[in-house]
Design an enzyme around this catalytic site. Structure first.
Site, PDB file in Angstrom:
ATOM      1  CG  MET A 241       9.465  28.747   7.508  1.00  0.00           C
ATOM      2  SD  MET A 241       9.399  27.602   8.902  1.00  0.00           S
ATOM      3  CE  MET A 241       8.058  28.275   9.857  1.00  0.00           C
TER       4      MET A 241
ATOM      5  NE  ARG B 256       3.101  28.796  14.130  1.00  0.00           N
ATOM      6  CZ  ARG B 256       4.410  28.925  13.924  1.00  0.00           C
ATOM      7  NH1 ARG B 256       4.913  30.132  13.732  1.00  0.00           N
ATOM      8  NH2 ARG B 256       5.197  27.868  13.898  1.00  0.00           N
TER       9      ARG B 256
ATOM     10  CD  GLN C 121      12.286  27.716  11.590  1.00  0.00           C
ATOM     11  OE1 GLN C 121      13.248  27.818  10.822  1.00  0.00           O
ATOM     12  NE2 GLN C 121      11.400  28.688  11.744  1.00  0.00           N
TER      13      GLN C 121
ATOM     14  CG  LEU D 102       4.849  33.235   0.443  1.00  0.00           C
ATOM     15  CD1 LEU D 102       5.620  33.674  -0.791  1.00  0.00           C
ATOM     16  CD2 LEU D 102       5.772  33.232   1.667  1.00  0.00           C
TER      17      LEU D 102
ATOM     18  CG  ASP E 233       9.310  36.362  12.957  1.00  0.00           C
ATOM     19  OD1 ASP E 233       8.724  35.672  13.805  1.00  0.00           O
ATOM     20  OD2 ASP E 233       8.922  36.488  11.783  1.00  0.00           O
TER      21      ASP E 233
ATOM     22  CG  HIS F 143       5.753  36.123   3.655  1.00  0.00           C
ATOM     23  ND1 HIS F 143       4.565  35.614   4.099  1.00  0.00           N
ATOM     24  CD2 HIS F 143       6.721  35.604   4.454  1.00  0.00           C
ATOM     25  CE1 HIS F 143       4.789  34.807   5.122  1.00  0.00           C
ATOM     26  NE2 HIS F 143       6.088  34.780   5.358  1.00  0.00           N
TER      27      HIS F 143
END
Length: 288
Positions: free
Chosen positions: A30, A188, A61, A33, A151, A37
């Site tokens: 998303m 985040r 989402q 980066l 995740d 990533h």
């Protein structure tokens, strides 16, 4: 490095690569980066002839009141990082390219898997994840796709979707990349102010504490979770969403800590929701 927002252009290029017998890897992101990533890109480059990264903040989402509009974006920086790590193509569509106005088809794992952990407070999240990942697989037709273990629930659900729908793609899970103080890398993390950033490593300290308890012989999941929560609660800026122990494949709760159990957490530091986890393996159980 090719940069495109067109589904048709991606399909045309990948078809050409595959006609030449090349293996194609996909790294869905998303954007905004970071080194986490980058590690996925590097893994894809090491295993595949061509690597495609998607940069798309997927609106489906995000639930009401979540951070879709404020989610950090810096496409120029993303492209610099991707190019430096050997990415061959960036797919950067807008929402209209991915979701036409009359879009009406969804992909959803209809077991209890998406209802656990993050699914308890984000009920539509994994439907959006499965739908967009399914679309990306159809657009890019990768041989391999790379996802981070941070995740972990998402990774398990995608594995189940691929298995159930007989998708011809190998899913590769990659280790969590951490800051020097243990905080898992996340886009985040940029939401955290200085005081919150100083508090955020409490998640990793709780994980280290849980791992040490298992090494010392703890096998009762409830006692482990209670002790990890107690440590988290000592941090004034931390508010626990969940700390749970689940089967690493089904995501269903467990009582006994054994090989393959996932111990996962979501914790708010201020207003920022952070996640982290670890998996129980044979070395932990043997006390190493």
């Amino acid at each position: 490095m090719i940069i495109t927002g067109s589904i048709a252009e991606v399909g045309k290029q990948v078809k050409e690569w595959k006609l030449n017998g090349l293996c194609v890897g996909l790294v869905p992101t998303m954007g905004y980066l970071h080194e986490g990533h980058a590690s996925l890109i590097e893994k894809s480059v090491s295993l595949c002839d061509k690597t495609v990264a998607s940069v798309f903040v997927n609106p489906t989402q995000f639930g009401p009141g979540e951070d879709l509009e404020t989610y950090p974006r810096d496409f120029s920086h993303d492209c610099e990082l991707l190019k430096s790590r050997g990415c061959d193509m960036v797919f950067h569509p807008d929402a209209a390219e991915m979701y036409p106005p009359d879009f009406a088809t969804w992909v959803e794992v209809q077991s209890d898997m998406p209802k656990q952990l993050c699914g308890k407070t984000r009920p539509i999240h994994f439907r959006g994840v499965c739908t967009v990942v399914n679309k990306l697989f159809n657009i890019v037709t990768p041989d391999m796709a790379f996802f981070g273990q941070k995740d972990a629930q998402q990774l398990a659900i995608i594995r189940r979707m691929v298995r159930d729908l007989s998708m011809n793609v190998e899913i590769v899970g990659c280790p969590i990349v951490r800051e020097k103080d243990g905080l898992a890398r996340s886009s985040r993390n940029t939401y955290l102010n200085e005081q919150e950033r100083a508090a955020a490593p409490v998640l990793f300290r709780s994980i280290q504490h849980g791992r040490e308890l298992i090494k010392k012989g703890e096998r009762d999941a409830r006692r482990l979770i209670a002790s990890m929560k107690e440590l988290l609660e000592k941090e004034a800026l931390a508010r626990i969403d969940y700390v749970d122990a689940v089967d690493g494949e089904t995501m269903l709760p467990v009582n006994i800590l054994d090989t393959g159990v996932l111990v996962a957490m979501a914790v708010y530091i201020g207003k920022t929701r952070l996640i982290d986890n670890f998996t129980v393996d044979s070395s932990l159980l043997s006390g190493k």
